[in-house]
Design a protein around this motif. Structure first.
Motif, PDB file in Angstrom:
ATOM      1  N   SER A  22       4.057  30.760  25.191  1.00 58.92           N
ATOM      2  CA  SER A  22       5.330  30.936  24.485  1.00 58.92           C
ATOM      3  C   SER A  22       5.807  29.737  23.687  1.00 58.92           C
TER       4      SER A  22
ATOM      5  N   SER B   9      18.137  37.262  19.869  1.00 59.02           N
ATOM      6  CA  SER B   9      17.117  36.488  20.573  1.00 59.02           C
ATOM      7  C   SER B   9      17.651  35.279  21.315  1.00 59.02           C
ATOM      8  N   GLU B  10      18.449  34.444  20.636  1.00 61.72           N
ATOM      9  CA  GLU B  10      18.920  33.228  21.293  1.00 61.72           C
ATOM     10  C   GLU B  10      19.978  33.518  22.357  1.00 61.72           C
TER      11      GLU B  10
ATOM     12  N   ASN C  57      14.299  36.691  27.788  1.00 60.81           N
ATOM     13  CA  ASN C  57      13.806  35.376  27.371  1.00 60.81           C
ATOM     14  C   ASN C  57      13.373  35.437  25.912  1.00 60.81           C
ATOM     15  N   GLN C  58      14.303  35.128  25.019  1.00 63.06           N
ATOM     16  CA  GLN C  58      14.064  35.199  23.582  1.00 63.06           C
ATOM     17  C   GLN C  58      13.426  36.537  23.186  1.00 63.06           C
TER      18      GLN C  58
ATOM     19  N   ASP D  45      19.846  38.729  30.145  1.00 61.95           N
ATOM     20  CA  ASP D  45      18.973  37.920  30.999  1.00 61.95           C
ATOM     21  C   ASP D  45      17.505  38.050  30.601  1.00 61.95           C
TER      22      ASP D  45
ATOM     23  N   ASN E  37       9.549  39.744  25.251  1.00 58.03           N
ATOM     24  CA  ASN E  37      10.072  38.390  25.410  1.00 58.03           C
ATOM     25  C   ASN E  37       9.061  37.409  24.822  1.00 58.03           C
ATOM     26  N   SER E  38       9.443  36.147  24.755  1.00 56.42           N
ATOM     27  CA  SER E  38       8.491  35.151  24.248  1.00 56.42           C
ATOM     28  C   SER E  38       7.287  35.001  25.167  1.00 56.42           C
ATOM     29  N   ASP E  39       7.453  35.292  26.472  1.00 54.24           N
ATOM     30  CA  ASP E  39       6.373  35.072  27.440  1.00 54.24           C
ATOM     31  C   ASP E  39       5.942  36.324  28.189  1.00 54.24           C
TER      32      ASP E  39
ATOM     33  N   TRP F  22       7.204  31.709  18.882  1.00 49.82           N
ATOM     34  CA  TRP F  22       7.606  32.476  20.066  1.00 49.82           C
ATOM     35  C   TRP F  22       7.921  33.938  19.753  1.00 49.82           C
TER      36      TRP F  22
ATOM     37  N   ASN G 186      19.524  35.957  24.343  1.00 53.87           N
ATOM     38  CA  ASN G 186      18.689  36.554  25.395  1.00 53.87           C
ATOM     39  C   ASN G 186      19.142  37.960  25.784  1.00 53.87           C
TER      40      ASN G 186
END
Length: 458
Positions: free
Chosen positions: A192, A114-115, A142-143, A140, A163-165, A196, A117
Motif C-alpha cells: 500500500s 478516501s482520506e 483504509n483509504q 473505519d 482499501n489501499s491494502d 495507494w 476513510n
C-alpha cells in the motif's frame, strides 16, 4: 394532431441544434504532434487532440519540472465549462476527499471519501442535483477508492470496496444507505505504500474480480537490477515483464474469483492504473494509467487502454512501445519488441484517475447525452506537478467508432484552473447516472457535479 406536430417540431429543433453544435466541433482541426502538447490556456470544450507514439520527444532528464499547483477556494458561482447545450449543477461540496464515484443499480451514488476513510451515499431527487437523502454507508476503512457491486446486474448482493491494502465487501440490497454488518475481507496483504489508489471491477459474467495495484515508486530505482535467484529463472517462472523485490506484484492488474481465491496476474508494466472499467460494447477491461515522471514535459504520454491478457505495457524498462527508459538502459533487452502499445495516448503529466463509458442503451432516444456520445468514454484528469506548462485539471472524452477507439480525445469539462499558479478543482471520479447524467467528483475543493444535456430540449 396539432400537439403531436408541435412536439415533432420541438424534437426536430433540438436535433438541428445538436447537429449544428457537433458540426461546429467537427470543423475544429484536430491538434496533432507538437501542437497537441499545449497547456491549460488552450483547453476548452471541443478542443480535440491526437497523439501517436512517434510524436513523443526524446526523454530529457535535465528538463524535468517541479510545478505543483496551488489550491484556491472555488470562486463564487464558479462552474465548470462545458460544450454548448450542457450544464453542470453542484450536488455537494466541502467533502474531505471525494475520489471514485460509482452508480448503484438502483441509481444511488456511492462516493469513496478516501482520506476520511469512509464511503458516502447520495440519492438524488429525480431530475435534479439536489440530494433527497445522503448517508455514510461505511466508515473505519483504509483509504477506500474502488467500488463495485456484485453480482453485476440489477440485483446485487454485495458491494465491494478496495482499501489501499485490502478488498472488503459488505452485504448489500438495493436502496441500503448504511451497511447492515461489518465488512468481510476478500483479499488482504496488498502492498500500500506510494501509489495507494486500488480500483476494482467485475467481468460482465461476474466470474472475475479485477484489481489494479500501482507501483511502489516512480521508476523502480531501488528494485535492483537482478531478482534473487537470477533473471533467467525469474523470466521462466513469472508473467512477461513482472517486476521483483519491492515492486513484486505491483504495477499490474490482478484477477481473483469473487470470493478472493485463485489470484493471478492479468497484465504487467502498468505503472499506476488508477481507474478501471469494463467497456459495455465489448466486455473488455480498460485502464487509465499515470505514467512515470522526471523525463521531461511531454514524455512519456499518459494513456487509456484495453487490458489484454498476458500483455506487458513497459514499466519500468520501457514506455509506449519500444522506448527504453534511460534510467534502465540495457537492463532488459529480452523485453525489446514485446511491449504492448496503449490504445489512446494523452498529454504527459495529466494524471488520469478514472474512466467511465457512456453506454446509454437503456435510455430513451431523447434522454441523456446526444447519440454521438454513446459508446465514447470520459476520463478525469487530475493534473500533475511534473510539467512546466500545466495541463490536466479537466474531464476529457475519448472517441470511439464501432466500439474501437479512434485515438482522439476531446476536452469536455474545463475551467478548473484559476491561473498559471492556482487551480480550484482536480477531477477524480466519473460515472454515468441512471438517468444519463454524468457525475464528476473533484478533490481540490471537495465537490460533486451533475452534468446534463438540454441542447434545446424542454
Amino acid at each position: 394532431m396539432i400537439a403531436g406536430t408541435r412536439m415533432a417540431g420541438l424534437g426536430l429543433s433540438a436535433l438541428l441544434l445538436a447537429t449544428a453544435a457537433f458540426a461546429q466541433q467537427a470543423d475544429q482541426p484536430v491538434l496533432k504532434g507538437p501542437a497537441a502538447f499545449g497547456d491549460w490556456r488552450a483547453d476548452k470544450p471541443g478542443v480535440r487532440r491526437l497523439i501517436k507514439p512517434e510524436d513523443l520527444p526524446k526523454p530529457n532528464l535535465a528538463k524535468s519540472a517541479s510545478n505543483s499547483a496551488g489550491l484556491s477556494e472555488r470562486p463564487a458561482d464558479a462552474k465548470p465549462q462545458l460544450p454548448e447545450g450542457f450544464s453542470a449543477e453542484l450536488i455537494a461540496s466541502g467533502i474531505d476527499n471525494p475520489r471514485v464515484v460509482r452508480t448503484a443499480p438502483n441509481g444511488d451514488l456511492f462516493v469513496a471519501d478516501s482520506e476520511a476513510n469512509q464511503v458516502r451515499v447520495y440519492r438524488l431527487t429525480e431530475g435534479s442535483a439536489k440530494p433527497a437523502e445522503k448517508s455514510i454507508f461505511a466508515g473505519d476503512l483504509n483509504q477506500p477508492y474502488g467500488i463495485a457491486f456484485y453480482p453485476p446486474g440489477s440485483d446485487p448482493q454485495w458491494v465491494y470496496v478496495a482499501n489501499s491494502d485490502s478488498i472488503v465487501r459488505f452485504a448489500y440490497r438495493n436502496g441500503d444507505l448504511k451497511a447492515s454488518a461489518d465488512p468481510e475481507t476478500i483479499v488482504d496483504n496488498i502492498p500500500s505504500n506510494h501509489h495507494w489508489t486500488r480500483d476494482i471491477a467485475f467481468s460482465p459474467d461476474g466470474k472475475t474480480l479485477y484489481l489494479s495495484v500501482g507501483s511502489g515508486s516512480n521508476a523502480a530505482g531501488d528494485m535492483g537490477k537482478r531478482p534473487r535467484g537470477g533473471l533467467e529463472a525469474w523470466i521462466k517462472s513469472k508473467p512477461l515483464g513482472a517486476s521483483w523485490g519491492s515492486e513484486e506484484g505491483r504495477a499490474d492488474v490482478q484477477a481473483f474469483d469473487p470470493d478472493g481465491k485463485n489470484g493471478r496476474t492479468v497484465a504487467t508494466g502498468l505503472r499506476n492504473c488508477s481507474g478501471m472499467t469494463v467497456q459495455p460494447a465489448t466486455g473488455a477491461l480498460w485502464c487509465v494509467v499515470n505514467e512515470r515522471d522526471a523525463l521531461g514535459d511531454n514524455v512519456p504520454a499518459e494513456y487509456a487502454t484495453s487490458v489484454r491478457e498476458g500483455a506487458f505495457y513497459g514499466w519500468p524498462w520501457y514506455y509506449i512501445g519500444n522506448n527504453e527508459d534511460p534510467r534502465h538502459k540495457g537492463e532488459r533487452p529480452d523485453l525489446a519488441g514485446k511491449v504492448d502499445i496503449p490504445d489512446v495516448l494523452m498529454q504527459a503529466h495529466s494524471a488520469p484517475l478514472n474512466i467511465a463509458f457512456y453506454d446509454g442503451k437503456d435510455l430513451p432516444a431523447d434522454a441523456g447525452f446526444p447519440r454521438e456520445y454513446r459508446g465514447d468514454a470520459f476520463v478525469a484528469l487530475h493534473g500533475s506537478w511534473n510539467r512546466g506548462n500545466r495541463t490536466g485539471y479537466k474531464v476529457v472524452r475519448l472517441l470511439f467508432r464501432d466500439g474501437k477507439p479512434t485515438g482522439e480525445y476531446e476536452d469536455f469539462m474545463t475551467g478548473f484552473v484559476v491561473s498559471n499558479g492556482e487551480v480550484w478543482g482536480r477531477p477524480v471520479g466519473v460515472t454515468v447516472a441512471k438517468d444519463g447524467a454524468l457525475i464528476v467528483t473533484e478533490d481540490g475543493n471537495g465537490t460533486i457535479w451533475r452534468v446534463t444535456y438540454d441542447g434545446g430540449r424542454s
